[in-house]
Design a protein around this motif. Structure first.
Motif, PDB file in Angstrom:
ATOM      1  N   TYR A 254       0.806  -1.216   0.000  1.00  0.00           N
ATOM      2  CA  TYR A 254       0.000   0.000   0.000  1.00  0.00           C
ATOM      3  C   TYR A 254       0.842   1.271   0.000  1.00  0.00           C
ATOM      4  CZ  TYR A 254      -3.344  -3.493   1.591  1.00  0.00           C
ATOM      5  OH  TYR A 254      -4.119  -4.619   1.707  1.00  0.00           O
ATOM      6  N   GLY A 255       2.156   1.150  -0.154  1.00  0.00           N
ATOM      7  CA  GLY A 255       3.014   2.321  -0.069  1.00  0.00           C
ATOM      8  C   GLY A 255       2.884   3.246  -1.268  1.00  0.00           C
ATOM      9  N   LEU A 256       3.064   4.534  -1.013  1.00  0.00           N
ATOM     10  CA  LEU A 256       2.952   5.537  -2.064  1.00  0.00           C
ATOM     11  C   LEU A 256       4.086   5.420  -3.082  1.00  0.00           C
ATOM     12  CD1 LEU A 256       1.523   8.056  -3.171  1.00  0.00           C
ATOM     13  CD2 LEU A 256       2.935   9.432  -1.610  1.00  0.00           C
ATOM     14  N   VAL A 257       5.277   5.045  -2.628  1.00  0.00           N
ATOM     15  CA  VAL A 257       6.414   4.942  -3.550  1.00  0.00           C
ATOM     16  C   VAL A 257       6.179   3.840  -4.574  1.00  0.00           C
ATOM     17  CG1 VAL A 257       8.897   4.481  -3.705  1.00  0.00           C
ATOM     18  CG2 VAL A 257       8.003   5.868  -1.824  1.00  0.00           C
ATOM     19  N   ASN A 258       5.692   2.688  -4.140  1.00  0.00           N
ATOM     20  CA  ASN A 258       5.409   1.609  -5.089  1.00  0.00           C
ATOM     21  C   ASN A 258       4.286   1.991  -6.051  1.00  0.00           C
ATOM     22  OD1 ASN A 258       7.358  -0.245  -4.383  1.00  0.00           O
ATOM     23  ND2 ASN A 258       6.094  -1.259  -2.853  1.00  0.00           N
ATOM     24  N   TRP A 259       3.325   2.768  -5.574  1.00  0.00           N
ATOM     25  CA  TRP A 259       2.273   3.207  -6.488  1.00  0.00           C
ATOM     26  C   TRP A 259       2.824   4.137  -7.565  1.00  0.00           C
ATOM     27  CZ3 TRP A 259       0.229   8.200  -7.231  1.00  0.00           C
ATOM     28  CH2 TRP A 259      -0.889   8.236  -8.061  1.00  0.00           C
ATOM     29  N   LEU A 260       3.752   5.003  -7.186  1.00  0.00           N
ATOM     30  CA  LEU A 260       4.344   5.917  -8.160  1.00  0.00           C
ATOM     31  C   LEU A 260       5.179   5.179  -9.199  1.00  0.00           C
ATOM     32  CD1 LEU A 260       5.397   8.901  -5.846  1.00  0.00           C
ATOM     33  CD2 LEU A 260       3.527   8.843  -7.499  1.00  0.00           C
ATOM     34  N   ILE A 261       6.003   4.232  -8.764  1.00  0.00           N
ATOM     35  CA  ILE A 261       6.839   3.523  -9.739  1.00  0.00           C
ATOM     36  C   ILE A 261       6.005   2.557 -10.576  1.00  0.00           C
ATOM     37  CG2 ILE A 261       8.881   3.749  -8.282  1.00  0.00           C
ATOM     38  CD1 ILE A 261       8.548   0.870  -7.442  1.00  0.00           C
ATOM     39  N   SER A 262       4.831   2.149 -10.076  1.00  0.00           N
ATOM     40  CA  SER A 262       3.970   1.285 -10.894  1.00  0.00           C
ATOM     41  C   SER A 262       3.393   2.044 -12.082  1.00  0.00           C
ATOM     42  CB  SER A 262       2.836   0.703 -10.045  1.00  0.00           C
ATOM     43  OG  SER A 262       1.944   1.733  -9.619  1.00  0.00           O
ATOM     44  N   LEU A 263       3.331   3.368 -12.016  1.00  0.00           N
ATOM     45  CA  LEU A 263       2.822   4.168 -13.121  1.00  0.00           C
ATOM     46  C   LEU A 263       3.741   4.120 -14.334  1.00  0.00           C
ATOM     47  CD1 LEU A 263       1.590   7.345 -11.170  1.00  0.00           C
ATOM     48  CD2 LEU A 263       0.248   5.366 -11.907  1.00  0.00           C
ATOM     49  N   VAL A 264       5.028   3.807 -14.088  1.00  0.00           N
ATOM     50  CA  VAL A 264       5.976   3.705 -15.205  1.00  0.00           C
ATOM     51  C   VAL A 264       6.341   2.248 -15.483  1.00  0.00           C
ATOM     52  CG1 VAL A 264       6.918   6.020 -14.870  1.00  0.00           C
ATOM     53  CG2 VAL A 264       7.896   4.104 -13.603  1.00  0.00           C
ATOM     54  N   GLY A 265       5.562   1.313 -14.955  1.00  0.00           N
ATOM     55  CA  GLY A 265       5.749  -0.088 -15.269  1.00  0.00           C
ATOM     56  C   GLY A 265       6.749  -0.832 -14.414  1.00  0.00           C
ATOM     57  N   VAL A 266       7.160  -0.281 -13.282  1.00  0.00           N
ATOM     58  CA  VAL A 266       8.114  -0.954 -12.384  1.00  0.00           C
ATOM     59  C   VAL A 266       7.335  -1.734 -11.348  1.00  0.00           C
ATOM     60  CG1 VAL A 266      10.031  -0.651 -10.774  1.00  0.00           C
ATOM     61  CG2 VAL A 266       9.795   0.865 -12.759  1.00  0.00           C
ATOM     62  N   GLY A 267       7.759  -2.965 -11.094  1.00  0.00           N
ATOM     63  CA  GLY A 267       7.073  -3.820 -10.137  1.00  0.00           C
ATOM     64  C   GLY A 267       7.283  -3.357  -8.706  1.00  0.00           C
ATOM     65  N   PRO A 268       6.475  -3.881  -7.792  1.00  0.00           N
ATOM     66  CA  PRO A 268       6.599  -3.478  -6.382  1.00  0.00           C
ATOM     67  C   PRO A 268       7.931  -3.917  -5.781  1.00  0.00           C
ATOM     68  CG  PRO A 268       5.094  -5.331  -6.595  1.00  0.00           C
ATOM     69  CD  PRO A 268       5.410  -4.884  -7.987  1.00  0.00           C
ATOM     70  N   VAL A 269       8.423  -3.108  -4.877  1.00  0.00           N
ATOM     71  CA  VAL A 269       9.705  -3.351  -4.214  1.00  0.00           C
ATOM     72  C   VAL A 269       9.471  -3.318  -2.716  1.00  0.00           C
ATOM     73  CG1 VAL A 269      12.066  -2.541  -3.862  1.00  0.00           C
ATOM     74  CG2 VAL A 269      10.979  -2.286  -6.112  1.00  0.00           C
ATOM     75  N   ASP A 270      10.000  -4.304  -2.020  1.00  0.00           N
ATOM     76  CA  ASP A 270       9.971  -4.306  -0.558  1.00  0.00           C
ATOM     77  C   ASP A 270      11.184  -3.525  -0.072  1.00  0.00           C
ATOM     78  OD1 ASP A 270       9.580  -4.716   2.091  1.00  0.00           O
ATOM     79  OD2 ASP A 270       9.516  -6.901   2.008  1.00  0.00           O
ATOM     80  N   TRP A 271      11.020  -2.220   0.047  1.00  0.00           N
ATOM     81  CA  TRP A 271      12.158  -1.323   0.240  1.00  0.00           C
ATOM     82  C   TRP A 271      12.927  -1.620   1.524  1.00  0.00           C
ATOM     83  CZ3 TRP A 271      13.512   1.865  -3.642  1.00  0.00           C
ATOM     84  CH2 TRP A 271      12.557   2.122  -4.624  1.00  0.00           C
ATOM     85  N   THR A 272      12.234  -1.783   2.630  1.00  0.00           N
ATOM     86  CA  THR A 272      12.923  -1.946   3.904  1.00  0.00           C
ATOM     87  C   THR A 272      13.598  -3.306   4.045  1.00  0.00           C
ATOM     88  OG1 THR A 272      10.840  -2.658   4.925  1.00  0.00           O
ATOM     89  CG2 THR A 272      11.423  -0.319   5.083  1.00  0.00           C
ATOM     90  N   SER A 273      13.221  -4.274   3.204  1.00  0.00           N
ATOM     91  CA  SER A 273      13.867  -5.588   3.244  1.00  0.00           C
ATOM     92  C   SER A 273      14.949  -5.726   2.180  1.00  0.00           C
ATOM     93  CB  SER A 273      12.826  -6.699   3.060  1.00  0.00           C
ATOM     94  OG  SER A 273      11.906  -6.711   4.130  1.00  0.00           O
ATOM     95  N   GLN A 274      14.676  -5.237   0.973  1.00  0.00           N
ATOM     96  CA  GLN A 274      15.638  -5.373  -0.112  1.00  0.00           C
ATOM     97  C   GLN A 274      16.690  -4.263  -0.112  1.00  0.00           C
ATOM     98  OE1 GLN A 274      13.424  -5.703  -3.786  1.00  0.00           O
ATOM     99  NE2 GLN A 274      12.146  -7.363  -3.032  1.00  0.00           N
ATOM    100  N   LEU A 275      16.277  -3.054   0.280  1.00  0.00           N
ATOM    101  CA  LEU A 275      17.198  -1.904   0.322  1.00  0.00           C
ATOM    102  C   LEU A 275      17.092  -1.222   1.678  1.00  0.00           C
ATOM    103  CD1 LEU A 275      16.345  -0.460  -3.211  1.00  0.00           C
ATOM    104  CD2 LEU A 275      18.377  -1.787  -2.604  1.00  0.00           C
ATOM    105  N   PRO A 276      17.500  -1.882   2.747  1.00  0.00           N
ATOM    106  CA  PRO A 276      17.271  -1.307   4.089  1.00  0.00           C
ATOM    107  C   PRO A 276      18.075  -0.044   4.354  1.00  0.00           C
ATOM    108  CG  PRO A 276      18.604  -3.298   4.228  1.00  0.00           C
ATOM    109  CD  PRO A 276      18.156  -3.205   2.810  1.00  0.00           C
ATOM    110  N   VAL A 277      19.359  -0.050   3.985  1.00  0.00           N
ATOM    111  CA  VAL A 277      20.187   1.135   4.255  1.00  0.00           C
ATOM    112  C   VAL A 277      19.702   2.321   3.427  1.00  0.00           C
ATOM    113  CG1 VAL A 277      22.527   2.068   4.154  1.00  0.00           C
ATOM    114  CG2 VAL A 277      22.170  -0.293   4.887  1.00  0.00           C
ATOM    115  N   PHE A 278      19.342   2.070   2.176  1.00  0.00           N
ATOM    116  CA  PHE A 278      18.819   3.142   1.333  1.00  0.00           C
ATOM    117  C   PHE A 278      17.534   3.713   1.915  1.00  0.00           C
ATOM    118  CE2 PHE A 278      15.944   4.415  -2.098  1.00  0.00           C
ATOM    119  CZ  PHE A 278      16.687   5.417  -2.693  1.00  0.00           C
ATOM    120  N   SER A 279      16.651   2.862   2.423  1.00  0.00           N
ATOM    121  CA  SER A 279      15.399   3.338   3.010  1.00  0.00           C
ATOM    122  C   SER A 279      15.659   4.220   4.227  1.00  0.00           C
ATOM    123  CB  SER A 279      14.527   2.145   3.399  1.00  0.00           C
ATOM    124  OG  SER A 279      14.278   1.303   2.291  1.00  0.00           O
ATOM    125  N   ILE A 280      16.611   3.830   5.048  1.00  0.00           N
ATOM    126  CA  ILE A 280      16.924   4.625   6.240  1.00  0.00           C
ATOM    127  C   ILE A 280      17.516   5.967   5.840  1.00  0.00           C
ATOM    128  CG2 ILE A 280      18.423   4.713   8.265  1.00  0.00           C
ATOM    129  CD1 ILE A 280      18.099   1.645   8.418  1.00  0.00           C
TER     130      ILE A 280
END
Length: 321
Positions: free
Chosen positions: A159-185
């Motif tokens: 339900y995150g806003l970031v995944n909704w924005l990237i879905s508008l350009v055809g990018v699949g959902p990303v689990d940011w805090t699990s796949q990119l934890p340091v970047f998310s912080i």
């Protein structure tokens, strides 16, 4: 007789009297004056010593002992063994590296964004007060609330806003805090600390006199040349101060890591304060966690001292010029 009496006027008699001078150093009067100036600061000094130095001395004492709350009978004095053990610990080295990466990335990006926003706000336009208030708002939000905002509303994989924005350009959902934890912080910290950088740099921009900028414009300097050769050197002190204060605050980050990633996956996003918390309150190892705290404090003091020397050097150079 008459000439001598005439020459001896009241002014000449007064000038022959010795002048009153300030009491030399080391006298009772100078010591009393010194204590009269220091005495109002004494309660604050005592308060700072009680709240900071006594706990730090106790931390040093615990760092020299093998103390585990699960084995209280095994407590003994071990000297520097705890420090040797933590430097052999690969997780501690990883947490130290994460602390450096998070601090450098957050301070650098927040400084650049803050400089850009300060340049935009350093000019008159309609609604500047409202825009400035809105830009300052992230810094006024509590770190816990900000971490929850980014973890749930922005970076949620479903339900995150970031995944909704990237879905508008055809990018699949990303689990940011699990796949990119340091970047998310880092993103959450940059969002929080950019207004702080902006305020300091905006104060520096508004302290710059308009005569210098007007003279540069009349001499034919372009906006980039004016910024590079006049504005940027003027902002040097404010930039150094922003970097110093930002680094001191960001290196102690705990809320975002605890609430967004819990140091995971595993310990991939744990920094030193969070790893110290894990060893003290989850592993119950008071000795090694105290040793980590001492190392962190000493490293912070060394870096802060070097940064303060650079700041004072720039202040002295500016005053001499």
């Amino acid at each position: 007789m008459t000439t001598t009496a005439a020459a001896e006027t009241p002014q000449s008699r007064g000038s022959s009297q010795p002048r009153r001078t300030a009491p030399p150093r080391g006298t009772a009067q100078s010591r009393a004056d010194g204590w009269s100036r220091r005495l109002p600061l004494l309660p604050a000094f005592v308060f700072v010593v009680i709240c900071t130095q006594i706990p730090f001395l106790l931390t040093i004492w615990y760092s020299l002992r093998s103390r585990n709350l699960l084995r209280p009978e095994g407590e003994e004095f071990v000297g520097l063994q705890n420090f040797l053990d933590i430097f052999r610990d690969s997780t501690f080295r990883g947490a130290a590296l994460n602390s450096i990466l998070i601090t450098l990335a957050c301070v650098a990006v927040a400084l650049l964004l803050g400089l850009g926003l300060a340049l935009l706000l350093d000019r008159k336009f309609l609604g500047r007060g409202i825009v400035r208030t809105l830009l300052i708002t992230p810094f006024l939000i509590m770190p816990v609330a900000g971490a929850m905002l980014w973890s749930i509303s922005m970076f949620d994989p479903t339900y995150g806003l970031v995944n909704w924005l990237i879905s508008l350009v055809g990018v699949g959902p990303v689990d940011w805090t699990s796949q990119l934890p340091v970047f998310s912080i880092v993103v959450a910290l940059v969002w929080q600390w950019t207004p702080f950088m902006m305020l300091l740099l905006l104060a520096g921009l508004q302290s710059q006199t308009g005569d210098v900028l007007e003279a540069a414009s009349m001499d034919g300097a372009s906006p980039w040349q004016t910024f590079r050769h006049i504005t940027l050197p003027h902002l040097r002190f404010y930039i150094e101060l922003s970097v110093l204060l930002g680094a001191i605050y960001v290196v102690n980050t705990f809320d975002q890591i605890y609430l967004m990633t819990a140091g995971g996956p595993g310990t991939a996003s744990a920094n030193l304060p969070f790893y110290i918390y894990q060893r003290a309150f989850l592993g119950f190892d008071i000795g090694q966690s105290a040793a980590m705290g001492v190392v962190t404090v000493v490293a912070t003091i060394i870096i802060s001292t070097l940064a303060l020397r650079l700041i004072f050097r720039s202040i002295n150079a500016k005053e001499q010029s």
